[in-house]
Design a protein around this motif. Structure first.
Motif, short mmCIF file in Angstrom:
data_model
loop_
_atom_site.label_atom_id
_atom_site.label_comp_id
_atom_site.label_asym_id
_atom_site.label_seq_id
_atom_site.Cartn_x
_atom_site.Cartn_y
_atom_site.Cartn_z
N MET A 33 0.75 -1.17 0.09
CA MET A 33 0.15 -0.05 -0.05
C MET A 33 0.90 1.28 0.04
O MET A 33 1.17 1.91 0.86
N ALA B 155 0.16 4.10 -2.06
CA ALA B 155 -0.40 5.26 -2.49
C ALA B 155 -0.54 6.41 -1.32
O ALA B 155 -0.63 5.77 -0.15
N VAL C 184 -2.82 8.34 0.28
CA VAL C 184 -4.40 8.20 0.16
C VAL C 184 -4.86 9.43 0.91
O VAL C 184 -4.42 9.57 2.23
N ALA C 185 -5.62 10.43 0.54
CA ALA C 185 -6.25 11.65 1.20
C ALA C 185 -7.08 11.02 2.44
O ALA C 185 -7.75 9.98 2.46
N ASP C 186 -6.95 11.68 3.72
CA ASP C 186 -7.60 11.28 5.01
C ASP C 186 -8.96 11.99 4.88
O ASP C 186 -10.04 11.52 5.79
N THR D 25 -12.25 9.98 4.93
CA THR D 25 -12.23 8.96 3.86
C THR D 25 -12.04 7.82 4.56
O THR D 25 -11.65 7.68 5.89
N ASP E 153 -10.36 4.58 5.90
CA ASP E 153 -9.11 3.77 6.02
C ASP E 153 -8.88 2.49 5.30
O ASP E 153 -9.52 1.57 5.84
N ILE E 154 -8.25 2.61 4.11
CA ILE E 154 -8.28 1.42 3.27
C ILE E 154 -7.27 0.20 3.97
O ILE E 154 -8.04 -0.99 4.16
N LEU E 155 -6.13 0.45 4.46
CA LEU E 155 -5.56 -0.69 5.07
C LEU E 155 -6.23 -1.23 6.25
O LEU E 155 -6.14 -2.69 6.49
N GLY F 143 2.54 -1.49 4.68
CA GLY F 143 2.10 -0.21 4.66
C GLY F 143 3.40 0.64 4.50
O GLY F 143 4.43 0.38 4.74
N PHE F 144 2.97 2.20 4.28
CA PHE F 144 4.03 2.91 4.27
C PHE F 144 3.67 3.89 5.03
O PHE F 144 2.40 4.28 5.46
N ALA F 145 4.64 4.77 5.62
CA ALA F 145 4.14 5.75 6.84
C ALA F 145 5.04 6.94 6.43
O ALA F 145 6.40 6.99 6.35
N ALA F 146 4.17 7.87 5.96
CA ALA F 146 4.72 9.28 5.52
C ALA F 146 4.94 10.09 6.96
O ALA F 146 3.73 10.29 7.47
N GLU F 147 6.06 10.37 7.48
CA GLU F 147 6.13 11.14 8.58
C GLU F 147 6.96 12.17 8.52
O GLU F 147 8.06 12.19 7.97
N LYS G 173 1.50 2.69 13.48
CA LYS G 173 0.81 2.36 12.52
C LYS G 173 0.63 0.83 12.12
O LYS G 173 -0.21 0.34 11.72
N LYS H 7 -2.92 -0.85 12.30
CA LYS H 7 -3.28 -1.36 10.85
C LYS H 7 -3.25 -2.76 10.55
O LYS H 7 -3.50 -3.10 9.77
N1 CTP Z 1 -3.68 4.52 4.16
C1 CTP Z 1 -5.10 3.95 3.84
N2 CTP Z 1 -6.33 4.51 3.81
C2 CTP Z 1 -6.04 5.97 3.89
C3 CTP Z 1 -4.89 6.72 4.36
C4 CTP Z 1 -3.86 5.97 4.42
O1 CTP Z 1 -4.86 2.80 3.63
N3 CTP Z 1 -7.50 6.47 3.91
C5 CTP Z 1 -2.53 3.56 4.04
C6 CTP Z 1 -1.25 4.60 3.22
O2 CTP Z 1 -1.55 4.01 1.86
C7 CTP Z 1 -0.08 4.05 3.96
C8 CTP Z 1 -0.51 3.89 5.42
O3 CTP Z 1 -1.78 3.97 5.29
O4 CTP Z 1 0.27 2.68 3.48
C9 CTP Z 1 -0.31 5.10 6.20
O5 CTP Z 1 -0.34 6.25 5.53
P1 CTP Z 1 0.05 7.50 5.99
O6 CTP Z 1 -0.61 8.57 5.39
O7 CTP Z 1 1.39 7.73 6.67
O8 CTP Z 1 -0.91 7.19 7.59
P2 CTP Z 1 -2.29 7.85 8.17
O9 CTP Z 1 -3.03 6.46 8.59
O10 CTP Z 1 -3.16 8.36 6.98
O11 CTP Z 1 -2.23 8.61 9.51
P3 CTP Z 1 -1.59 10.15 9.65
O12 CTP Z 1 -1.87 10.97 8.18
O13 CTP Z 1 -2.40 10.68 10.87
O14 CTP Z 1 -0.27 10.03 9.81
#
Ligand code: CTP
Length: 422
Positions: free
Chosen positions: A284, A286, A288-290, A315, A317-319, A337-341, A352, A356
């Motif tokens: 995963m 992508a 993805v917009a939260d 939106t 949370d797909i994971l 999963g990927f964590a953008a921090e 995460k 997740k």
């Molecule tokens: N992800 C997901 N569904 C979402 C948002 C994120 O499945 N609606 C997935 C991303 O593709 C990624 C992982 O969750 O693999 C972590 O994404 P990240 O943006 O780092 O974390 P968030 O869960 O959105 O938490 P935050 O923005 O609070 O750091």
């Protein structure tokens, strides 16, 4: 050009037959060599009318072979006919690529005729064969050529193209050679197909999502999709069958992957849940917009004098949705999963991983200049279920992808050696 692990020191016999597309095969020879392949070029007499062997020798750094009785330097090899000397080439080869492959050479290969060095090698070799047909003026659609293509395919020969478009005669039609970068993709597909992920199905997500405010404006992010596309290519190189679910990006689809295009987080959610039904692994990547605007204005929002505060809602949370779905199936799969921090990178990523229910998380410091969004390189830390962190040095997104796939291979081997798709 970056080297390609799959091609490193692999022996590639590049058979070149006579067609104007030979000039593009020079690019292919160069790309294969730069990627780390050991490329031996064998030209038919007709091919030498378009480009000299010297061109290929300069590009590959190796002799180019032309006919059965003479080496490329023109010296007579009467003492040891080259068709015998070069049987060594046939046996050493990991792959024979014939590009361009004329109708004439295809007919000879289908019939098993060995009347020049290339067709002799094609008969003598037991390595996989990839043909890249190129022919003008309806020769491809001719029943004779079509029958030859069927015969060759039935025999396990791989055929890439031909593509539709303008041909040298000025005619439009099916017969153009597939472009060099795509031929390279086909080469990877053939060489990788019995790799450690053969018969595994992998879903990869990539790129940004867009959440529209009105018909012409959206909330987005600068994700280029490169990391996800690199993961898809790395999985293909190991033999996996790959579905690539991507947000908007101009990146070309890696050859062999099935591309599913989505725009919003909700569309990605739906596409992922559908694709994972039969998958072993989800990667995963992508962004993805939260949040999305609660409503989408039906027409372009006109500016006013005051500020504008669009109300945002979450939106899916797909994971998390995947974790629930796969837990219900009771079948062990691998989720990455990927964590953008931007702060406390490893700590946040560990959280995460747990919330997740991931097998592996790739933690990414998006504040670093040389890593994260829309750059070629990445600087990541891999964290597994046991919490142990493996910090990778600054590397290309391909390097990150290969490291992640290596871990996936290990995880799959521990979980279920057979694969769901068997
Ligand atoms: N992800 C997901 N569904 C979402 C948002 C994120 O499945 N609606 C997935 C991303 O593709 C990624 C992982 O969750 O693999 C972590 O994404 P990240 O943006 O780092 O974390 P968030 O869960 O959105 O938490 P935050 O923005 O609070 O750091």
């Amino acid at each position: 050009m970056e080297t390609i692990s799959l091609l490193h020191n692999r022996r590639i016999l590049l058979g070149v037959t006579g067609g104007i597309a030979v000039y593009k095969v020079c690019t292919l020879a160069s790309r294969l060599t730069q990627a780390g392949g050991v490329v031996d070029v064998v030209m038919t007499e007709a091919a030498t009318r378009f480009v000299t062997p010297l061109t290929f020798e300069a590009l590959t750094g190796r002799p180019a072979y032309t006919d059965m009785w003479r080496t490329s330097d023109g010296s007579d090899t009467a003492a040891l006919p080259t068709h015998i000397a070069h049987i060594g080439l046939a046996h050493a080869a990991d792959l024979l690529v014939v590009a361009p492959a004329t109708a004439n050479t295809m007919a000879k290969l289908a019939a098993g005729i060995a009347d020049n060095l290339l067709t002799t090698l094609a008969l003598a070799t037991s390595c996989p064969i990839l043909l890249v047909p190129t022919m003008d003026a309806g020769m491809w659609s001719h029943p004779a050529t079509q029958a030859n293509a069927v015969t060759l395919r039935e025999r396990g020969v791989h055929i890439a193209g031909p593509a539709q478009g303008r041909m040298a005669s000025g005619l439009e039609g099916e017969g153009r050679m597939v472009e060099p970068d795509d031929i390279l993709g086909h080469v990877r597909l053939v060489l990788g197909r019995e790799g450690p992920l053969a018969r595994r199905r992998i879903v990869v997500t990539a790129g940004p999502t867009r959440e529209f405010i009105d018909p012409v404006r959206f909330l987005g992010n600068p994700s280029s999709g490169r990391q996800g596309f690199a993961l898809a290519q790395a999985a293909l190189d190991l033999g996996a069958s790959v579905t690539l679910i991507t947000g908007p990006t101009p990146l070309p689809t890696p050859i062999g992957a099935t591309r599913v295009e989505i725009t919003t987080a909700q569309e990605m959610h739906n596409a992922v849940l559908l694709a994972i039904e039969k998958a072993d692994v989800l990667l995963m990547a992508a962004a993805v917009a939260d949040y999305r605007p609660e409503t989408i204005a039906p027409s372009k929002i006109k500016k006013g004098d005051k500020g504008l505060i669009p109300r945002l809602v979450r939106t899916p949370d797909i994971l998390s949705a995947v974790a629930i779905r796969w837990a219900e199936s009771g079948f062990p799969r691998v989720v990455v999963g990927f964590a953008a921090e931007s702060e406390d990178v490893v700590e946040n990523a560990r959280t995460k991983l747990t919330t997740k229910n991931l097998d592996l998380i790739v933690a990414n410091d998006i504040t670093a200049q040389d890593a994260g969004f829309a750059v070629e390189t990445n600087r990541v830390t891999l964290i597994g279920r046991n919490g142990q962190a493996e910090e990778l040095p600054l590397t290309s997104k391909t390097g990150v992808a290969e490291a992640v796939l290596k871990r996936v291979v290990e995880l799959l081997a521990q979980r279920h050696p057979g694969g769901t798709s068997e």
